[in-house]
Design an enzyme around this catalytic site. Structure first.
Site, PDB file in Angstrom:
ATOM      1  N   CYS A  47      54.465  24.761 110.026  1.00 15.72           N
ATOM      2  CA  CYS A  47      53.327  24.368 109.224  1.00 15.72           C
ATOM      3  C   CYS A  47      52.501  24.171 109.606  1.00 15.72           C
ATOM      4  CB  CYS A  47      54.700  23.361 109.473  1.00 15.72           C
ATOM      5  SG  CYS A  47      55.803  23.148 108.880  1.00 15.72           S
ATOM      6  N   GLU A  82      49.701  32.293 100.469  1.00 12.68           N
ATOM      7  CA  GLU A  82      51.195  32.507 101.530  1.00 12.68           C
ATOM      8  C   GLU A  82      52.243  31.508 101.415  1.00 12.68           C
ATOM      9  OE1 GLU A  82      49.305  34.875 105.646  1.00 12.68           O
ATOM     10  OE2 GLU A  82      49.470  32.239 105.707  1.00 12.68           O
TER      11      GLU A  82
HETATM   12  N1  SAH Z   1      49.012  18.887 101.259  1.00 15.49           N
HETATM   13  C1  SAH Z   1      50.431  17.933 101.259  1.00 15.49           C
HETATM   14  C2  SAH Z   1      51.254  19.632 102.017  1.00 15.49           C
HETATM   15  C3  SAH Z   1      51.318  20.317 102.975  1.00 15.49           C
HETATM   16  S1  SAH Z   1      52.710  20.462 103.904  1.00 15.49           S
HETATM   17  C4  SAH Z   1      50.521  17.246 103.349  1.00 15.49           C
HETATM   18  O1  SAH Z   1      49.613  17.074 104.009  1.00 15.49           O
HETATM   19  O2  SAH Z   1      52.167  16.731 102.837  1.00 15.49           O
HETATM   20  C5  SAH Z   1      52.397  20.553 105.291  1.00 15.49           C
HETATM   21  C6  SAH Z   1      52.664  19.631 106.273  1.00 15.49           C
HETATM   22  O3  SAH Z   1      52.438  20.603 107.417  1.00 15.49           O
HETATM   23  C7  SAH Z   1      52.463  19.099 106.093  1.00 15.49           C
HETATM   24  O4  SAH Z   1      52.957  17.399 106.764  1.00 15.49           O
HETATM   25  C8  SAH Z   1      51.092  19.038 107.420  1.00 15.49           C
HETATM   26  O5  SAH Z   1      50.571  17.702 108.078  1.00 15.49           O
HETATM   27  C9  SAH Z   1      52.164  19.221 108.799  1.00 15.49           C
HETATM   28  N2  SAH Z   1      51.351  20.459 109.348  1.00 15.49           N
HETATM   29  C10 SAH Z   1      50.180  20.724 109.424  1.00 15.49           C
HETATM   30  N3  SAH Z   1      49.390  21.383 110.399  1.00 15.49           N
HETATM   31  C11 SAH Z   1      50.614  21.475 111.055  1.00 15.49           C
HETATM   32  C12 SAH Z   1      50.646  21.689 112.711  1.00 15.49           C
HETATM   33  N4  SAH Z   1      49.677  22.360 113.120  1.00 15.49           N
HETATM   34  N5  SAH Z   1      51.573  21.924 113.041  1.00 15.49           N
HETATM   35  C13 SAH Z   1      53.004  21.216 112.383  1.00 15.49           C
HETATM   36  N6  SAH Z   1      53.011  20.533 111.671  1.00 15.49           N
HETATM   37  C14 SAH Z   1      51.236  20.915 110.581  1.00 15.49           C
END
Ligand code: SAH
Length: 340
Positions: free
Chosen positions: A330, A89
Protein backbone atom coordinates in the site's frame (compact mmCIF):
# COMPACT_ATOMS: atom_id res chain seq x y z
CA UNK A 1 -12.78 5.57 -30.79
CA UNK A 2 -14.34 3.68 -27.91
CA UNK A 3 -12.53 0.55 -26.79
CA UNK A 4 -14.75 -2.52 -26.65
CA UNK A 5 -13.51 -3.40 -23.15
CA UNK A 6 -14.81 -0.09 -21.88
CA UNK A 7 -18.41 -0.86 -22.93
CA UNK A 8 -21.03 -1.97 -20.45
CA UNK A 9 -23.65 -4.41 -21.67
CA UNK A 10 -26.25 -1.62 -21.59
CA UNK A 11 -24.03 0.53 -23.78
CA UNK A 12 -23.67 -2.25 -26.34
CA UNK A 13 -27.41 -2.88 -26.26
CA UNK A 14 -27.93 0.77 -27.20
CA UNK A 15 -25.30 0.49 -29.91
CA UNK A 16 -26.97 -2.53 -31.49
CA UNK A 17 -30.40 -0.92 -31.41
CA UNK A 18 -28.92 2.18 -33.03
CA UNK A 19 -27.52 0.19 -35.92
CA UNK A 20 -30.76 -1.70 -36.43
CA UNK A 21 -29.63 -4.92 -34.79
CA UNK A 22 -31.20 -6.95 -31.99
CA UNK A 23 -30.42 -5.86 -28.47
CA UNK A 24 -29.43 -9.38 -27.35
CA UNK A 25 -26.34 -9.24 -29.58
CA UNK A 26 -24.73 -7.40 -26.65
CA UNK A 27 -25.03 -10.57 -24.60
CA UNK A 28 -23.38 -12.58 -27.34
CA UNK A 29 -20.50 -10.12 -27.49
CA UNK A 30 -20.07 -10.23 -23.70
CA UNK A 31 -20.13 -14.01 -23.76
CA UNK A 32 -17.51 -14.07 -26.50
CA UNK A 33 -15.16 -11.55 -24.87
CA UNK A 34 -15.48 -12.47 -21.24
CA UNK A 35 -16.68 -16.06 -21.00
CA UNK A 36 -14.97 -17.56 -24.03
CA UNK A 37 -12.09 -15.13 -23.49
CA UNK A 38 -11.86 -14.52 -27.19
CA UNK A 39 -10.81 -10.96 -27.94
CA UNK A 40 -11.13 -11.34 -31.69
CA UNK A 41 -14.72 -11.00 -32.89
CA UNK A 42 -13.92 -11.71 -36.56
CA UNK A 43 -15.04 -15.32 -36.36
CA UNK A 44 -17.91 -15.01 -33.89
CA UNK A 45 -20.53 -17.37 -35.31
CA UNK A 46 -23.88 -15.85 -34.42
CA UNK A 47 -23.39 -12.28 -35.69
CA UNK A 48 -23.70 -11.17 -39.32
CA UNK A 49 -20.50 -10.46 -41.26
CA UNK A 50 -21.63 -6.86 -41.97
CA UNK A 51 -22.26 -6.18 -38.33
CA UNK A 52 -18.87 -7.56 -37.36
CA UNK A 53 -17.23 -5.38 -39.94
CA UNK A 54 -19.09 -2.35 -38.67
CA UNK A 55 -18.04 -3.16 -35.12
CA UNK A 56 -14.43 -3.54 -36.17
CA UNK A 57 -14.65 -0.02 -37.56
CA UNK A 58 -16.56 1.48 -34.66
CA UNK A 59 -14.56 0.05 -31.75
CA UNK A 60 -10.95 -0.24 -30.81
CA UNK A 61 -9.75 -3.64 -29.58
CA UNK A 62 -6.37 -2.37 -28.35
CA UNK A 63 -4.77 -3.69 -25.22
CA UNK A 64 -2.52 -1.99 -22.71
CA UNK A 65 0.77 -3.89 -22.41
CA UNK A 66 2.47 -5.78 -19.63
CA UNK A 67 5.89 -4.23 -19.26
CA UNK A 68 7.38 -5.91 -16.23
CA UNK A 69 6.37 -8.42 -13.54
CA UNK A 70 8.05 -8.51 -10.13
CA UNK A 71 7.57 -11.53 -7.91
CA UNK A 72 7.43 -11.62 -4.13
CA UNK A 73 5.99 -14.05 -1.60
CA UNK A 74 2.32 -14.64 -2.47
CA UNK A 75 2.36 -11.44 -4.52
CA UNK A 76 3.26 -10.15 -7.96
CA UNK A 77 3.46 -6.58 -9.15
CA UNK A 78 2.55 -5.81 -12.74
CA UNK A 79 3.79 -2.72 -14.50
CA UNK A 80 1.63 -1.80 -17.49
CA UNK A 81 2.40 0.55 -20.34
CA UNK A 82 -0.63 2.45 -21.62
CA UNK A 83 -1.13 3.24 -25.26
CA UNK A 84 -0.01 6.85 -24.76
CA UNK A 85 3.17 5.59 -23.06
CA UNK A 86 2.17 6.34 -19.48
CA UNK A 87 2.64 3.66 -16.83
CA UNK A 88 0.47 2.23 -14.09
CA UNK A 89 0.77 -0.71 -11.71
CA UNK A 90 -1.46 -3.47 -10.37
CA UNK A 91 -0.76 -5.93 -7.59
CA UNK A 92 -1.84 -9.55 -7.58
CA UNK A 93 -2.20 -11.28 -4.21
CA UNK A 94 -2.67 -15.00 -3.76
CA UNK A 95 -4.93 -15.64 -0.75
CA UNK A 96 -6.31 -18.91 0.52
CA UNK A 97 -9.78 -17.65 -0.44
CA UNK A 98 -8.84 -16.68 -4.01
CA UNK A 99 -6.80 -14.32 -6.14
CA UNK A 100 -7.18 -10.65 -5.55
CA UNK A 101 -6.06 -7.85 -7.82
CA UNK A 102 -5.39 -4.30 -6.64
CA UNK A 103 -5.88 -2.08 -9.66
CA UNK A 104 -4.99 1.53 -10.50
CA UNK A 105 -7.65 4.04 -11.50
CA UNK A 106 -5.61 7.07 -12.60
CA UNK A 107 -2.17 7.95 -13.93
CA UNK A 108 -0.80 9.74 -10.86
CA UNK A 109 -3.07 11.22 -8.19
CA UNK A 110 -4.03 14.73 -7.11
CA UNK A 111 -5.07 14.01 -3.54
CA UNK A 112 -1.64 14.87 -2.17
CA UNK A 113 -1.71 12.72 0.98
CA UNK A 114 1.46 13.52 2.90
CA UNK A 115 2.60 9.92 3.26
CA UNK A 116 1.71 8.30 -0.07
CA UNK A 117 4.18 7.48 -2.83
CA UNK A 118 1.49 7.19 -5.50
CA UNK A 119 0.59 10.86 -5.16
CA UNK A 120 4.09 12.17 -5.79
CA UNK A 121 3.24 12.16 -9.47
CA UNK A 122 0.33 14.55 -9.93
CA UNK A 123 -2.60 13.22 -11.87
CA UNK A 124 -1.86 13.14 -15.56
CA UNK A 125 -5.19 11.69 -16.53
CA UNK A 126 -8.01 9.39 -15.56
CA UNK A 127 -7.86 5.80 -16.69
CA UNK A 128 -10.48 4.89 -19.22
CA UNK A 129 -12.80 2.05 -18.25
CA UNK A 130 -11.12 -0.37 -20.65
CA UNK A 131 -7.72 0.30 -19.07
CA UNK A 132 -9.09 -0.91 -15.74
CA UNK A 133 -10.85 -3.95 -17.23
CA UNK A 134 -7.72 -4.92 -19.15
CA UNK A 135 -5.57 -4.93 -16.00
CA UNK A 136 -7.71 -7.88 -14.89
CA UNK A 137 -7.91 -9.60 -18.29
CA UNK A 138 -4.16 -9.46 -18.84
CA UNK A 139 -3.26 -10.76 -15.38
CA UNK A 140 -5.80 -13.59 -15.71
CA UNK A 141 -4.35 -14.56 -19.06
CA UNK A 142 -0.71 -14.26 -18.07
CA UNK A 143 -1.16 -16.30 -14.88
CA UNK A 144 -3.83 -18.61 -16.24
CA UNK A 145 -5.98 -17.95 -13.18
CA UNK A 146 -9.31 -16.37 -12.34
CA UNK A 147 -9.33 -13.13 -10.38
CA UNK A 148 -12.01 -13.55 -7.72
CA UNK A 149 -11.53 -10.29 -5.79
CA UNK A 150 -10.81 -6.77 -6.97
CA UNK A 151 -9.76 -3.80 -4.86
CA UNK A 152 -9.56 -0.29 -6.27
CA UNK A 153 -6.62 0.66 -4.11
CA UNK A 154 -3.78 1.09 -6.58
CA UNK A 155 -2.64 4.42 -8.00
CA UNK A 156 -5.32 7.10 -8.11
CA UNK A 157 -8.48 8.22 -6.38
CA UNK A 158 -11.40 6.16 -7.76
CA UNK A 159 -14.00 8.80 -6.89
CA UNK A 160 -12.01 11.40 -8.82
CA UNK A 161 -12.73 9.20 -11.87
CA UNK A 162 -16.24 8.26 -10.84
CA UNK A 163 -18.07 7.53 -14.11
CA UNK A 164 -15.33 5.34 -15.56
CA UNK A 165 -15.00 3.50 -12.26
CA UNK A 166 -18.72 2.77 -12.08
CA UNK A 167 -18.74 1.45 -15.65
CA UNK A 168 -15.74 -0.70 -14.79
CA UNK A 169 -17.60 -2.12 -11.79
CA UNK A 170 -20.67 -2.83 -13.94
CA UNK A 171 -18.59 -4.75 -16.49
CA UNK A 172 -16.65 -6.88 -14.03
CA UNK A 173 -19.73 -7.51 -11.90
CA UNK A 174 -21.96 -8.47 -14.85
CA UNK A 175 -22.90 -12.17 -14.85
CA UNK A 176 -22.00 -12.31 -18.51
CA UNK A 177 -18.89 -10.19 -17.95
CA UNK A 178 -16.22 -11.25 -15.48
CA UNK A 179 -18.92 -12.17 -12.95
CA UNK A 180 -16.93 -10.94 -9.97
CA UNK A 181 -19.42 -10.74 -7.10
CA UNK A 182 -20.13 -7.22 -5.83
CA UNK A 183 -19.17 -8.29 -2.34
CA UNK A 184 -15.76 -9.23 -3.74
CA UNK A 185 -15.17 -5.73 -5.08
CA UNK A 186 -13.90 -2.94 -2.81
CA UNK A 187 -13.67 0.75 -3.71
CA UNK A 188 -11.44 2.85 -1.53
CA UNK A 189 -11.71 6.62 -1.29
CA UNK A 190 -10.00 9.37 0.66
CA UNK A 191 -13.46 10.84 1.22
CA UNK A 192 -14.92 12.74 -1.73
CA UNK A 193 -18.33 13.38 -0.21
CA UNK A 194 -20.50 14.16 -3.28
CA UNK A 195 -19.34 10.93 -4.92
CA UNK A 196 -19.98 8.90 -1.77
CA UNK A 197 -23.52 10.31 -1.91
CA UNK A 198 -23.91 9.22 -5.53
CA UNK A 199 -22.40 5.84 -4.76
CA UNK A 200 -24.96 5.37 -1.98
CA UNK A 201 -27.73 5.51 -4.56
CA UNK A 202 -26.44 3.15 -7.28
CA UNK A 203 -27.64 0.00 -5.63
CA UNK A 204 -24.65 -2.26 -6.31
CA UNK A 205 -23.52 -4.15 -3.23
CA UNK A 206 -19.86 -3.18 -3.59
CA UNK A 207 -17.73 -2.69 -0.46
CA UNK A 208 -16.76 0.84 0.46
CA UNK A 209 -13.47 1.57 2.22
CA UNK A 210 -12.56 4.98 3.57
CA UNK A 211 -8.95 6.08 4.04
CA UNK A 212 -9.39 7.74 7.42
CA UNK A 213 -5.90 7.85 8.97
CA UNK A 214 -6.73 10.44 11.63
CA UNK A 215 -9.52 10.88 14.20
CA UNK A 216 -9.53 14.69 14.32
CA UNK A 217 -9.77 17.43 11.73
CA UNK A 218 -6.63 19.05 13.08
CA UNK A 219 -4.50 16.00 12.36
CA UNK A 220 -6.32 14.89 9.21
CA UNK A 221 -5.88 18.37 7.71
CA UNK A 222 -2.13 17.88 8.01
CA UNK A 223 -2.04 14.38 6.52
CA UNK A 224 -4.75 14.54 3.88
CA UNK A 225 -5.44 17.84 2.07
CA UNK A 226 -8.86 16.56 0.97
CA UNK A 227 -9.97 17.02 4.59
CA UNK A 228 -9.81 20.78 4.14
CA UNK A 229 -12.53 20.46 1.52
CA UNK A 230 -14.56 17.59 2.97
CA UNK A 231 -13.99 17.48 6.70
CA UNK A 232 -14.47 14.62 9.13
CA UNK A 233 -17.77 15.84 10.57
CA UNK A 234 -19.39 16.02 7.15
CA UNK A 235 -17.76 12.75 6.11
CA UNK A 236 -19.23 10.93 9.10
CA UNK A 237 -22.72 12.29 8.40
CA UNK A 238 -22.58 11.04 4.82
CA UNK A 239 -21.19 7.67 5.86
CA UNK A 240 -23.94 7.18 8.42
CA UNK A 241 -26.47 7.85 5.67
CA UNK A 242 -24.66 5.37 3.43
CA UNK A 243 -24.87 2.70 6.12
CA UNK A 244 -28.51 3.36 6.77
CA UNK A 245 -29.53 3.23 3.14
CA UNK A 246 -27.33 0.37 1.93
CA UNK A 247 -27.14 -1.63 5.12
CA UNK A 248 -23.51 -2.29 4.22
CA UNK A 249 -20.57 -2.33 6.59
CA UNK A 250 -17.95 0.36 5.98
CA UNK A 251 -14.23 -0.33 6.23
CA UNK A 252 -12.03 2.36 7.72
CA UNK A 253 -8.40 2.16 6.70
CA UNK A 254 -6.03 3.62 9.26
CA UNK A 255 -2.29 3.66 8.62
CA UNK A 256 -0.24 3.77 11.79
CA UNK A 257 2.45 6.45 11.62
CA UNK A 258 4.92 6.48 14.49
CA UNK A 259 4.24 9.28 17.02
CA UNK A 260 1.80 10.96 14.64
CA UNK A 261 -1.50 9.08 14.76
CA UNK A 262 -0.61 5.95 16.74
CA UNK A 263 -0.99 7.31 20.27
CA UNK A 264 -3.48 6.12 22.89
CA UNK A 265 -5.27 9.48 22.62
CA UNK A 266 -5.74 8.93 18.92
CA UNK A 267 -7.09 5.43 19.53
CA UNK A 268 -9.58 6.73 22.08
CA UNK A 269 -10.70 9.56 19.78
CA UNK A 270 -11.08 7.11 16.92
CA UNK A 271 -13.36 4.93 19.06
CA UNK A 272 -15.50 7.94 19.88
CA UNK A 273 -15.68 8.99 16.24
CA UNK A 274 -16.99 5.70 14.91
CA UNK A 275 -18.78 4.24 17.92
CA UNK A 276 -22.11 2.69 17.00
CA UNK A 277 -21.41 2.64 13.29
CA UNK A 278 -21.69 -0.52 11.21
CA UNK A 279 -17.99 -0.42 10.46
CA UNK A 280 -14.69 -2.06 10.97
CA UNK A 281 -11.19 -0.68 11.17
CA UNK A 282 -8.31 -2.07 9.17
CA UNK A 283 -5.06 -0.98 10.81
CA UNK A 284 -2.27 -0.71 8.23
CA UNK A 285 1.34 -0.81 9.37
CA UNK A 286 2.95 2.06 7.43
CA UNK A 287 5.26 1.06 4.62
CA UNK A 288 8.19 3.40 4.81
CA UNK A 289 9.49 4.90 1.61
CA UNK A 290 12.70 6.84 1.14
CA UNK A 291 10.83 9.94 0.05
CA UNK A 292 8.90 10.64 3.25
CA UNK A 293 9.96 11.19 6.84
CA UNK A 294 7.15 9.11 8.34
CA UNK A 295 8.11 6.01 10.30
CA UNK A 296 6.22 2.81 10.90
CA UNK A 297 4.78 2.37 14.40
CA UNK A 298 6.55 -0.26 16.42
CA UNK A 299 4.76 -3.51 17.12
CA UNK A 300 3.95 -2.68 20.74
CA UNK A 301 2.22 0.56 19.70
CA UNK A 302 0.32 -1.21 16.96
CA UNK A 303 -0.87 -3.82 19.44
CA UNK A 304 -1.78 -1.24 22.08
CA UNK A 305 -3.81 0.70 19.49
CA UNK A 306 -5.55 -2.50 18.44
CA UNK A 307 -6.35 -3.41 22.05
CA UNK A 308 -7.98 -0.05 22.78
CA UNK A 309 -10.27 -0.42 19.78
CA UNK A 310 -11.13 -4.00 20.70
CA UNK A 311 -11.92 -3.08 24.30
CA UNK A 312 -14.27 -0.40 23.04
CA UNK A 313 -16.20 -2.91 21.00
CA UNK A 314 -14.87 -1.79 17.62
CA UNK A 315 -14.33 -4.49 14.98
CA UNK A 316 -10.67 -4.25 14.09
CA UNK A 317 -8.02 -6.16 12.17
CA UNK A 318 -4.37 -5.54 11.37
CA UNK A 319 -3.80 -5.77 7.65
CA UNK A 320 -1.78 -8.70 6.46
CA UNK A 321 1.19 -7.34 4.61
CA UNK A 322 2.01 -8.10 1.05
CA UNK A 323 4.65 -6.99 -1.31
CA UNK A 324 6.88 -4.75 0.80
CA UNK A 325 10.09 -6.16 -0.66
CA UNK A 326 9.05 -5.49 -4.25
CA UNK A 327 7.56 -2.05 -3.52
CA UNK A 328 4.11 -3.45 -4.18
CA UNK A 329 2.60 -2.66 -0.80
CA UNK A 330 0.00 0.00 0.00
CA UNK A 331 1.23 3.44 -0.88
CA UNK A 332 4.33 2.22 -2.70
CA UNK A 333 2.94 2.11 -6.22
CA UNK A 334 3.97 4.82 -8.56
CA UNK A 335 3.19 5.82 -12.06
CA UNK A 336 6.67 6.57 -13.31
CA UNK A 337 8.41 3.50 -14.58
CA UNK A 338 11.09 2.39 -12.16
CA UNK A 339 11.52 6.03 -11.20
CA UNK A 340 12.38 7.41 -7.78
N1 SAH B 1 -7.10 7.11 -3.25
C1 SAH B 1 -7.81 5.99 -2.66
C2 SAH B 1 -7.30 4.68 -3.16
C3 SAH B 1 -5.88 4.33 -2.75
S1 SAH B 1 -5.98 3.08 -1.57
C4 SAH B 1 -7.77 6.13 -1.16
O1 SAH B 1 -7.14 7.04 -0.66
O2 SAH B 1 -8.42 5.35 -0.48
C5 SAH B 1 -4.38 2.96 -0.96
C6 SAH B 1 -4.35 2.91 0.55
O3 SAH B 1 -3.00 2.80 1.00
C7 SAH B 1 -4.92 4.17 1.15
O4 SAH B 1 -5.63 3.89 2.31
C8 SAH B 1 -3.65 4.93 1.46
O5 SAH B 1 -3.87 5.91 2.40
C9 SAH B 1 -2.75 3.82 1.93
N2 SAH B 1 -1.33 4.16 1.93
C10 SAH B 1 -0.73 5.16 1.26
N3 SAH B 1 0.60 5.16 1.50
C11 SAH B 1 0.84 4.14 2.34
C12 SAH B 1 2.01 3.61 2.92
N4 SAH B 1 3.20 4.13 2.66
N5 SAH B 1 1.88 2.54 3.73
C13 SAH B 1 0.68 1.98 3.94
N6 SAH B 1 -0.46 2.42 3.40
C14 SAH B 1 -0.39 3.48 2.61
Amino acid sequence: MKNIFGCTKEYLEGYFLDIGEKKYKAKQIFDHLYKKKNCDITNISNIKKDTIEKMNNDFSFDFIKICEIKKGKDVKKYLFKLNDNDYIEAVLMFHDYGNSLCISTQVGCNMGCAFCESGRLKKRRNLDTYEMVEQILLVEKCENIRISHVVLMGIGEPFDNYDNVINFIKIINDDLGLAIGARHITVSTCGIIPKIEEFTKIGIQVNLAISLHAPTNELRDKLMPINKIYNLNDLMIVLKKYSKITNRRITFEYILLKDINDTKECAIKLCALIKGMNAYVNLIPYNETENFIFKRSNTSNINAFYDILKKNGINVTIRREFGGLIDAACGQLRANKGGK
